[in-house]
Design a protein around this motif. Structure first.
Motif, mmCIF file in Angstrom:
data_model
loop_
_atom_site.group_PDB
_atom_site.id
_atom_site.type_symbol
_atom_site.label_atom_id
_atom_site.label_comp_id
_atom_site.label_asym_id
_atom_site.label_seq_id
_atom_site.Cartn_x
_atom_site.Cartn_y
_atom_site.Cartn_z
ATOM 1 N N GLY A 97 -8.205 12.644 4.214
ATOM 2 C CA GLY A 97 -6.986 13.444 4.219
ATOM 3 C C GLY A 97 -5.723 12.685 4.563
ATOM 4 N N GLU A 98 -5.797 11.352 4.606
ATOM 5 C CA GLU A 98 -4.644 10.516 4.957
ATOM 6 C C GLU A 98 -4.344 9.545 3.811
ATOM 7 O OE1 GLU A 98 -2.864 10.300 7.975
ATOM 8 O OE2 GLU A 98 -3.934 12.022 8.791
ATOM 9 N N TYR A 99 -3.068 9.401 3.484
ATOM 10 C CA TYR A 99 -2.657 8.573 2.356
ATOM 11 C C TYR A 99 -1.399 7.791 2.695
ATOM 12 C CZ TYR A 99 -5.755 11.785 -0.046
ATOM 13 O OH TYR A 99 -6.845 12.527 -0.409
ATOM 14 N N GLU A 100 -1.253 6.655 2.041
ATOM 15 C CA GLU A 100 0.007 5.914 2.029
ATOM 16 C C GLU A 100 0.578 6.112 0.626
ATOM 17 O OE1 GLU A 100 1.490 4.150 4.560
ATOM 18 O OE2 GLU A 100 -0.108 4.879 5.871
ATOM 19 N N VAL A 101 1.705 6.787 0.549
ATOM 20 C CA VAL A 101 2.350 7.065 -0.737
ATOM 21 C C VAL A 101 3.564 6.154 -0.860
ATOM 22 C CG1 VAL A 101 3.482 8.795 -2.180
ATOM 23 C CG2 VAL A 101 1.530 9.447 -0.742
ATOM 24 N N THR A 102 3.516 5.272 -1.835
ATOM 25 C CA THR A 102 4.619 4.350 -2.093
ATOM 26 C C THR A 102 5.348 4.816 -3.338
ATOM 27 O OG1 THR A 102 3.439 2.520 -1.071
ATOM 28 C CG2 THR A 102 5.211 1.940 -2.590
ATOM 29 N N GLY A 103 6.653 4.664 -3.309
ATOM 30 C CA GLY A 103 7.438 5.059 -4.470
ATOM 31 C C GLY A 103 8.827 4.471 -4.398
ATOM 32 N N GLU A 104 9.631 4.851 -5.367
ATOM 33 C CA GLU A 104 11.010 4.397 -5.463
ATOM 34 C C GLU A 104 11.905 5.447 -4.806
ATOM 35 O OE1 GLU A 104 12.032 1.437 -6.718
ATOM 36 O OE2 GLU A 104 9.913 0.943 -6.966
ATOM 37 N N ASP A 109 23.542 4.555 -4.648
ATOM 38 C CA ASP A 109 23.238 3.820 -5.879
ATOM 39 C C ASP A 109 22.209 2.719 -5.634
ATOM 40 O OD1 ASP A 109 24.868 2.239 -4.367
ATOM 41 O OD2 ASP A 109 26.274 1.744 -5.964
ATOM 42 N N THR A 110 21.388 2.886 -4.604
ATOM 43 C CA THR A 110 20.392 1.877 -4.266
ATOM 44 C C THR A 110 18.994 2.465 -4.362
ATOM 45 O OG1 THR A 110 21.952 0.805 -2.769
ATOM 46 C CG2 THR A 110 19.623 0.270 -2.479
ATOM 47 N N THR A 111 18.123 1.764 -5.093
ATOM 48 C CA THR A 111 16.717 2.165 -5.221
ATOM 49 C C THR A 111 15.855 1.056 -4.648
ATOM 50 O OG1 THR A 111 17.206 3.448 -7.208
ATOM 51 C CG2 THR A 111 14.901 2.834 -6.840
ATOM 52 N N LYS A 112 14.946 1.441 -3.743
ATOM 53 C CA LYS A 112 14.049 0.470 -3.106
ATOM 54 C C LYS A 112 12.670 1.095 -2.952
ATOM 55 C CE LYS A 112 17.176 -2.380 -0.486
ATOM 56 N NZ LYS A 112 16.825 -3.570 -1.196
ATOM 57 N N PRO A 113 11.627 0.259 -2.951
ATOM 58 C CA PRO A 113 10.293 0.788 -2.674
ATOM 59 C C PRO A 113 10.201 1.244 -1.215
ATOM 60 C CG PRO A 113 10.213 -1.600 -2.923
ATOM 61 C CD PRO A 113 11.612 -1.180 -3.213
ATOM 62 N N GLN A 114 9.534 2.347 -1.004
ATOM 63 C CA GLN A 114 9.390 2.900 0.341
ATOM 64 C C GLN A 114 8.010 3.545 0.436
ATOM 65 O OE1 GLN A 114 12.167 2.657 2.538
ATOM 66 N NE2 GLN A 114 10.589 3.084 4.046
ATOM 67 N N THR A 115 7.362 3.403 1.579
ATOM 68 C CA THR A 115 6.036 3.978 1.778
ATOM 69 C C THR A 115 6.087 5.026 2.880
ATOM 70 O OG1 THR A 115 4.965 1.938 1.066
ATOM 71 C CG2 THR A 115 3.631 3.466 2.340
ATOM 72 N N PHE A 116 5.449 6.161 2.619
ATOM 73 C CA PHE A 116 5.353 7.252 3.577
ATOM 74 C C PHE A 116 3.877 7.578 3.813
ATOM 75 C CE2 PHE A 116 9.467 7.734 1.569
ATOM 76 C CZ PHE A 116 10.300 7.967 2.655
ATOM 77 N N THR A 117 3.568 8.009 5.028
ATOM 78 C CA THR A 117 2.225 8.472 5.354
ATOM 79 C C THR A 117 2.164 9.962 5.050
ATOM 80 O OG1 THR A 117 2.037 6.841 7.114
ATOM 81 C CG2 THR A 117 0.528 8.721 7.201
ATOM 82 N N VAL A 118 1.174 10.363 4.258
ATOM 83 C CA VAL A 118 1.005 11.763 3.888
ATOM 84 C C VAL A 118 -0.340 12.243 4.415
ATOM 85 C CG1 VAL A 118 0.811 13.405 1.979
ATOM 86 C CG2 VAL A 118 2.474 11.528 1.849
ATOM 87 N N THR A 119 -0.325 13.382 5.093
ATOM 88 C CA THR A 119 -1.536 13.989 5.627
ATOM 89 C C THR A 119 -1.773 15.325 4.934
ATOM 90 O OG1 THR A 119 -1.103 12.967 7.765
ATOM 91 C CG2 THR A 119 -2.689 14.776 7.727
ATOM 92 N N TYR A 120 -2.951 15.470 4.363
ATOM 93 C CA TYR A 120 -3.355 16.721 3.719
ATOM 94 C C TYR A 120 -3.666 17.734 4.815
ATOM 95 C CZ TYR A 120 -6.642 19.883 1.341
ATOM 96 O OH TYR A 120 -7.304 20.975 0.856
#
Length: 177
Positions: A97-104, A109-120
């Motif tokens: 039930g735990e995930y690391e979700v990475t995205g843009e 006007d700035t786009t960067k990769p970012q990772t968030f912890t997601v819990t179901y």
């Protein structure tokens, strides 16, 4: 289960943040208008597609003067950048039930990769028979990396506004028909 479309239940969701103020206290705030596009198997997010949009003008720190400053050019510049967005690019299961979700993540006007912890949080049916799912999201961003660089030096040393911003979302969604 396969990926299904889920509609954000904004009335039962929240987007909150916290940032250091004067190097020793925290100021908290929320965004009151946001939306998401979610295609997911809630029991296995590894193949999910998640897009999140936040209306920057909806910032609310319970202080009208501070909110006006945040909406202005020193911070979100809502006239030119009315939304910040996140689009998932990879999702890794780290535990049950735990995930690391990475995205843009795009702010201004700035786009960067970012990772968030997601819990179901689980799924269930509401009193009207709608299938619902819940998730918790946590992360930290460095605001200066996104052009949010305004600050003021303190007489005692340090700065008025911290660079690290803690992000916390509670997300509830309904299975789309």
């Amino acid at each position: 289960m396969t990926n299904a479309k889920w509609a954000l239940d904004a009335a039962h969701s929240s987007v909150d943040f916290s940032v250091k103020h004067m190097m020793f206290a925290n100021v908290k705030g929320s965004f009151n208008q946001f939306d998401a596009s979610i295609e997911a198997d809630p029991t296995d997010l590894t193949s999910a597609n998640i897009e999140f949009t936040i209306n920057t003008a909806s910032v609310d720190t319970r202080n009208a003067d501070r909110d006006a400053h945040l909406r202005g050019e020193d911070f979100f510049d809502v006239e030119n950048f009315p939304a910040m967005t996140f689009k998932s690019t990879s999702i890794t299961k780290t535990d049950e039930g735990e995930y690391e979700v990475t995205g843009e993540l795009t702010i201004k006007d700035t786009t960067k990769p970012q990772t968030f912890t997601v819990t179901y949080g689980g799924t269930g049916k509401d009193p009207w028979g709608n299938e619902k799912v819940g998730f918790g999201v946590e992360g930290v961003i460095n605001r200066s990396e996104f052009g949010l660089t305004w600050n003021a030096a303190l007489e005692t040393g340090g700065v008025l506004v911290g660079d690290k911003v803690k992000i916390s979302l509670d997300v509830q969604a309904a299975k789309a028909e």
